[in-house]
Motif scaffolding. Structure first.
Motif, PDB file in Angstrom:
ATOM      1  N   VAL A 244       0.859  -1.180   0.000  1.00 46.12           N
ATOM      2  CA  VAL A 244       0.000   0.000   0.000  1.00 46.12           C
ATOM      3  C   VAL A 244       0.901   1.239   0.000  1.00 46.12           C
ATOM      4  CG1 VAL A 244      -1.913  -1.115   1.180  1.00 46.12           C
ATOM      5  CG2 VAL A 244      -0.116  -0.033   2.531  1.00 46.12           C
ATOM      6  N   PRO A 245       0.508   2.286  -0.712  1.00 52.95           N
ATOM      7  CA  PRO A 245       1.331   3.506  -0.759  1.00 52.95           C
ATOM      8  C   PRO A 245       1.281   4.263   0.558  1.00 52.95           C
ATOM      9  CG  PRO A 245      -0.706   3.831  -1.981  1.00 52.95           C
ATOM     10  CD  PRO A 245      -0.676   2.392  -1.579  1.00 52.95           C
ATOM     11  N   LEU A 246       2.446   4.726   1.003  1.00 50.69           N
ATOM     12  CA  LEU A 246       2.542   5.522   2.229  1.00 50.69           C
ATOM     13  C   LEU A 246       2.649   7.015   1.932  1.00 50.69           C
ATOM     14  CD1 LEU A 246       5.105   3.372   4.255  1.00 50.69           C
ATOM     15  CD2 LEU A 246       2.613   3.276   4.334  1.00 50.69           C
ATOM     16  N   GLY A 247       3.069   7.357   0.757  1.00 49.07           N
ATOM     17  CA  GLY A 247       3.256   8.759   0.392  1.00 49.07           C
ATOM     18  C   GLY A 247       4.419   8.901  -0.569  1.00 49.07           C
ATOM     19  N   ARG A 248       4.758  10.122  -0.883  1.00 46.31           N
ATOM     20  CA  ARG A 248       5.841  10.405  -1.809  1.00 46.31           C
ATOM     21  C   ARG A 248       6.931  11.194  -1.100  1.00 46.31           C
ATOM     22  NH1 ARG A 248       4.305   9.305  -6.925  1.00 46.31           N
ATOM     23  NH2 ARG A 248       6.022  10.503  -7.823  1.00 46.31           N
ATOM     24  N   ILE A 249       8.174  10.873  -1.415  1.00 43.55           N
ATOM     25  CA  ILE A 249       9.304  11.587  -0.844  1.00 43.55           C
ATOM     26  C   ILE A 249      10.209  12.063  -1.968  1.00 43.55           C
ATOM     27  CG2 ILE A 249       9.250  10.264   1.303  1.00 43.55           C
ATOM     28  CD1 ILE A 249      11.668   8.694   0.268  1.00 43.55           C
ATOM     29  N   GLU A 250      10.926  13.134  -1.714  1.00 45.62           N
ATOM     30  CA  GLU A 250      11.889  13.652  -2.692  1.00 45.62           C
ATOM     31  C   GLU A 250      13.235  12.988  -2.460  1.00 45.62           C
ATOM     32  OE1 GLU A 250      13.040  18.000  -4.481  1.00 45.62           O
ATOM     33  OE2 GLU A 250      13.239  17.747  -2.308  1.00 45.62           O
ATOM     34  N   ILE A 251      13.862  12.534  -3.529  1.00 47.93           N
ATOM     35  CA  ILE A 251      15.159  11.882  -3.429  1.00 47.93           C
ATOM     36  C   ILE A 251      16.078  12.386  -4.533  1.00 47.93           C
ATOM     37  CG2 ILE A 251      14.242   9.763  -2.405  1.00 47.93           C
ATOM     38  CD1 ILE A 251      14.588   8.476  -5.206  1.00 47.93           C
ATOM     39  N   THR A 252      17.368  12.144  -4.336  1.00 47.52           N
ATOM     40  CA  THR A 252      18.379  12.381  -5.369  1.00 47.52           C
ATOM     41  C   THR A 252      19.074  11.063  -5.647  1.00 47.52           C
ATOM     42  OG1 THR A 252      18.762  14.654  -4.649  1.00 47.52           O
ATOM     43  CG2 THR A 252      20.480  13.632  -5.975  1.00 47.52           C
ATOM     44  N   GLU A 253      19.124  10.687  -6.909  1.00 46.90           N
ATOM     45  CA  GLU A 253      19.755   9.429  -7.310  1.00 46.90           C
ATOM     46  C   GLU A 253      20.879   9.731  -8.288  1.00 46.90           C
ATOM     47  OE1 GLU A 253      18.162   5.112  -8.796  1.00 46.90           O
ATOM     48  OE2 GLU A 253      17.708   6.822 -10.094  1.00 46.90           O
ATOM     49  N   CYS A 254      21.991   9.048  -8.112  1.00 48.06           N
ATOM     50  CA  CYS A 254      23.139   9.247  -8.992  1.00 48.06           C
ATOM     51  C   CYS A 254      23.718   7.899  -9.404  1.00 48.06           C
ATOM     52  CB  CYS A 254      24.220  10.075  -8.299  1.00 48.06           C
ATOM     53  SG  CYS A 254      25.744  10.243  -9.272  1.00 48.06           S
ATOM     54  N   GLN A 255      23.967   7.751 -10.704  1.00 49.31           N
ATOM     55  CA  GLN A 255      24.690   6.586 -11.208  1.00 49.31           C
ATOM     56  C   GLN A 255      25.941   7.071 -11.921  1.00 49.31           C
ATOM     57  OE1 GLN A 255      22.976   3.048 -12.746  1.00 49.31           O
ATOM     58  NE2 GLN A 255      20.880   3.759 -12.423  1.00 49.31           N
ATOM     59  N   MET A 256      27.082   6.656 -11.400  1.00 50.04           N
ATOM     60  CA  MET A 256      28.354   6.971 -12.033  1.00 50.04           C
ATOM     61  C   MET A 256      28.747   5.832 -12.966  1.00 50.04           C
ATOM     62  SD  MET A 256      29.698   9.886 -11.228  1.00 50.04           S
ATOM     63  CE  MET A 256      29.400  11.210 -10.038  1.00 50.04           C
ATOM     64  N   VAL A 257      29.351   6.202 -14.079  1.00 50.94           N
ATOM     65  CA  VAL A 257      29.817   5.223 -15.067  1.00 50.94           C
ATOM     66  C   VAL A 257      31.333   5.226 -15.052  1.00 50.94           C
ATOM     67  CG1 VAL A 257      29.831   4.591 -17.509  1.00 50.94           C
ATOM     68  CG2 VAL A 257      27.773   5.562 -16.480  1.00 50.94           C
ATOM     69  N   ASN A 258      31.914   4.056 -14.826  1.00 43.83           N
ATOM     70  CA  ASN A 258      33.365   3.929 -14.679  1.00 43.83           C
ATOM     71  C   ASN A 258      33.913   2.934 -15.692  1.00 43.83           C
ATOM     72  OD1 ASN A 258      33.786   5.170 -11.666  1.00 43.83           O
ATOM     73  ND2 ASN A 258      31.869   4.043 -11.841  1.00 43.83           N
ATOM     74  N   GLN A 259      35.056   3.251 -16.257  1.00 40.42           N
ATOM     75  CA  GLN A 259      35.673   2.364 -17.237  1.00 40.42           C
ATOM     76  C   GLN A 259      36.300   1.151 -16.552  1.00 40.42           C
ATOM     77  OE1 GLN A 259      39.647   2.933 -19.327  1.00 40.42           O
ATOM     78  NE2 GLN A 259      38.250   3.674 -20.912  1.00 40.42           N
ATOM     79  N   PHE A 260      36.138  -0.010 -17.182  1.00 43.04           N
ATOM     80  CA  PHE A 260      36.798  -1.234 -16.728  1.00 43.04           C
ATOM     81  C   PHE A 260      37.410  -1.890 -17.954  1.00 43.04           C
ATOM     82  CE2 PHE A 260      36.379  -5.914 -15.795  1.00 43.04           C
ATOM     83  CZ  PHE A 260      37.425  -5.970 -14.895  1.00 43.04           C
ATOM     84  N   THR A 261      38.724  -2.032 -17.969  1.00 41.20           N
ATOM     85  CA  THR A 261      39.423  -2.497 -19.169  1.00 41.20           C
ATOM     86  C   THR A 261      39.299  -3.990 -19.387  1.00 41.20           C
ATOM     87  OG1 THR A 261      41.473  -2.670 -17.882  1.00 41.20           O
ATOM     88  CG2 THR A 261      41.083  -0.604 -19.084  1.00 41.20           C
ATOM     89  N   GLY A 262      38.680  -4.686 -18.445  1.00 42.44           N
ATOM     90  CA  GLY A 262      38.505  -6.113 -18.615  1.00 42.44           C
ATOM     91  C   GLY A 262      39.599  -6.925 -17.957  1.00 42.44           C
ATOM     92  N   TYR A 274      26.843   3.758  -7.318  1.00 37.03           N
ATOM     93  CA  TYR A 274      25.458   4.180  -7.045  1.00 37.03           C
ATOM     94  C   TYR A 274      25.376   5.016  -5.777  1.00 37.03           C
ATOM     95  CZ  TYR A 274      20.383   3.949  -6.576  1.00 37.03           C
ATOM     96  OH  TYR A 274      19.063   4.280  -6.477  1.00 37.03           O
ATOM     97  N   GLY A 275      24.528   6.041  -5.843  1.00 39.74           N
ATOM     98  CA  GLY A 275      24.281   6.873  -4.668  1.00 39.74           C
ATOM     99  C   GLY A 275      22.837   7.333  -4.634  1.00 39.74           C
ATOM    100  N   LEU A 276      22.251   7.356  -3.439  1.00 37.02           N
ATOM    101  CA  LEU A 276      20.875   7.818  -3.267  1.00 37.02           C
ATOM    102  C   LEU A 276      20.770   8.502  -1.920  1.00 37.02           C
ATOM    103  CD1 LEU A 276      17.616   6.171  -4.343  1.00 37.02           C
ATOM    104  CD2 LEU A 276      17.793   6.938  -1.980  1.00 37.02           C
ATOM    105  N   ALA A 277      20.097   9.657  -1.903  1.00 37.00           N
ATOM    106  CA  ALA A 277      19.972  10.425  -0.667  1.00 37.00           C
ATOM    107  C   ALA A 277      18.614  11.115  -0.643  1.00 37.00           C
ATOM    108  CB  ALA A 277      21.099  11.451  -0.551  1.00 37.00           C
ATOM    109  N   PHE A 278      18.181  11.508   0.546  1.00 34.55           N
ATOM    110  CA  PHE A 278      16.919  12.220   0.691  1.00 34.55           C
ATOM    111  C   PHE A 278      17.028  13.635   0.133  1.00 34.55           C
ATOM    112  CE2 PHE A 278      15.831   9.541   4.659  1.00 34.55           C
ATOM    113  CZ  PHE A 278      15.136   8.624   3.885  1.00 34.55           C
ATOM    114  N   GLY A 279      15.904  14.138  -0.405  1.00 36.49           N
ATOM    115  CA  GLY A 279      15.824  15.532  -0.812  1.00 36.49           C
ATOM    116  C   GLY A 279      16.799  15.888  -1.911  1.00 36.49           C
TER     117      GLY A 279
END
Length: 375
Positions: A244-262, A274-279
């Motif tokens: 059941v839905p409790l409500g809506r919150i504001e968040i900030t989401e970040c995905q960084m892309v990093n090179q991996f040579t294998g 990955y990063g996620l924080a409130f507001g």
């Protein structure tokens, strides 16, 4: 109780009264209301909520007012209050895939499907760009039925197998670990690390992220995508059998892309942080995502040679409440400890001078001349 000071408890009460008086400021000026703090210091309120692990802008604003703007003290107040709240269970994992952003930018693709959404930002106030990203369509003008599609950058790369798979946790998995109720045990799972990083001090994580970018961690990423917006929180009540839905919150989401040579077992590809924080917490989410990727060094058989890659170092020292307590406890009485060290230093000092007094003088014929030393 700090009773060693003159006056004991009465002195402490007077100190609190003086603190309240000085914190109020000029009594002839209107007092700053909680609503003003929550509405006009949104970024600071977001930091306190994130590091305090409690989403409540009003309470975070009140804590900031009581703490006279001291963010770490406000975080401590919010965490203390949080421990008094009953625990009913865990909410469903936030579905940020279709997060309708107030702000959505990417540093990896210029012509991003769905467009860039600049939103409210300081980014261009003190910077001059030859060509700034173009503002995307205003999502507020669209209904849910015709909202402009904004696919994730990671999904665009994933379609061509150019980025590691996004591991989705099994909904039927065991109950997730909770760092607020269970002791920290190393090594940690990535989910546990992300919990700790989310609660970690923004400044500390920022410094670690910067160190990694400068070469002390071998991570210099691209900002794949940063989104700020509101997302719905759901709770699966056992007696109902469905979320059941409790409500809506504001968040900030970040995905960084990093090179991996294998490696011998894996092809070259991009990896994720990955990063996620409130507001509105872009700096925190970005720093968190960089540190998250650095702490995954062992997954990619990378050498661990920098502080930001050391899980125990990062996690053990990133919590600002613990750090504040350990540093500020030095202000409390340590008379006995100091007296013990004073006695030791005096004895060692006396023994040193006694040895010097009884030392045999060096014969003059064995002392080299200036000319011999220079030669």
């Amino acid at each position: 109780m700090y009773v060693a000071v003159k006056g004991g408890e009465r002195a402490i009460a007077n100190a609190h009264a003086l603190l309240a008086k000085e914190g109020r400021g000029d009594a002839e000026l209107p007092e700053l209301s909680t609503e003003q703090v929550a509405g006009q210091f949104g970024v600071l309120v977001s930091r306190v909520m994130t590091e305090g692990s409690l989403y409540d802008p009003e309470l975070a604003a009140r804590a900031l007012s009581q703490a006279q703007g001291d963010a770490l003290e406000a975080v401590t107040l919010l965490r203390s209050y949080r421990t008094t709240l009953p625990r009913f269970g865990y909410s469903e994992a936030l579905d940020t895939t279709g997060l309708p952003p107030q702000r959505r930018i990417s540093a990896t693709f210029k012509d991003l499907p769905g467009g860039q959404q600049l939103g409210a930002t300081f980014d261009y106030t003190h910077r001059l760009f030859a060509e700034a990203p173009t503002e995307g369509p205003e999502l507020a003008d669209h209904t849910d039925g015709d909202r402009v599609s904004m696919p994730r950058v990671s999904d665009l790369l994933g379609a061509n197998a150019l980025i590691e798979p996004d591991a989705h946790p099994d909904q039927d998995a065991t109950e997730p670990g909770d760092l607020t109720r269970e002791p920290t045990v190393f090594p940690m799972t990535r989910a546990e690390r992300l919990q700790a990083l989310a609660r970690g001090d923004e400044g500390f994580l920022l410094g670690l992220a910067y160190s990694s970018q400068r070469g002390f961690g071998s991570t210099h990423p691209f900002a794949g995508e940063i989104r700020v917006g509101e997302v719905e929180v759901e709770f699966d009540a056992p007696e109902l059998g469905f979320p059941v839905p409790l409500g809506r919150i504001e968040i900030t989401e970040c995905q960084m892309v990093n090179q991996f040579t294998g490696s011998a077992d894996s092809p070259a590809m991009f990896t994720r942080g990955y990063g996620l924080a409130f507001g509105r917490s872009e700096r925190k989410a970005m720093s968190m995502s960089i540190v998250d990727r650095a702490l995954r060094a062992d997954e990619f058989d990378e050498r661990i040679e920098s502080p930001v890659q050391d899980e125990e170092f990062v996690i053990s020292h990133s919590d600002n409440v613990q750090a504040t307590g350990f540093v500020e406890h030095l202000k409390l009485p340590h008379y006995v400890d100091f007296q013990a060290e004073l006695v030791l230093v005096r004895r060692l000092n006396r023994e040193f001078h006694e040895r010097q007094d009884h030392a045999e003088p060096v014969p003059s014929d064995l002392v080299p001349t200036v000319e011999e030393v220079l030669a």
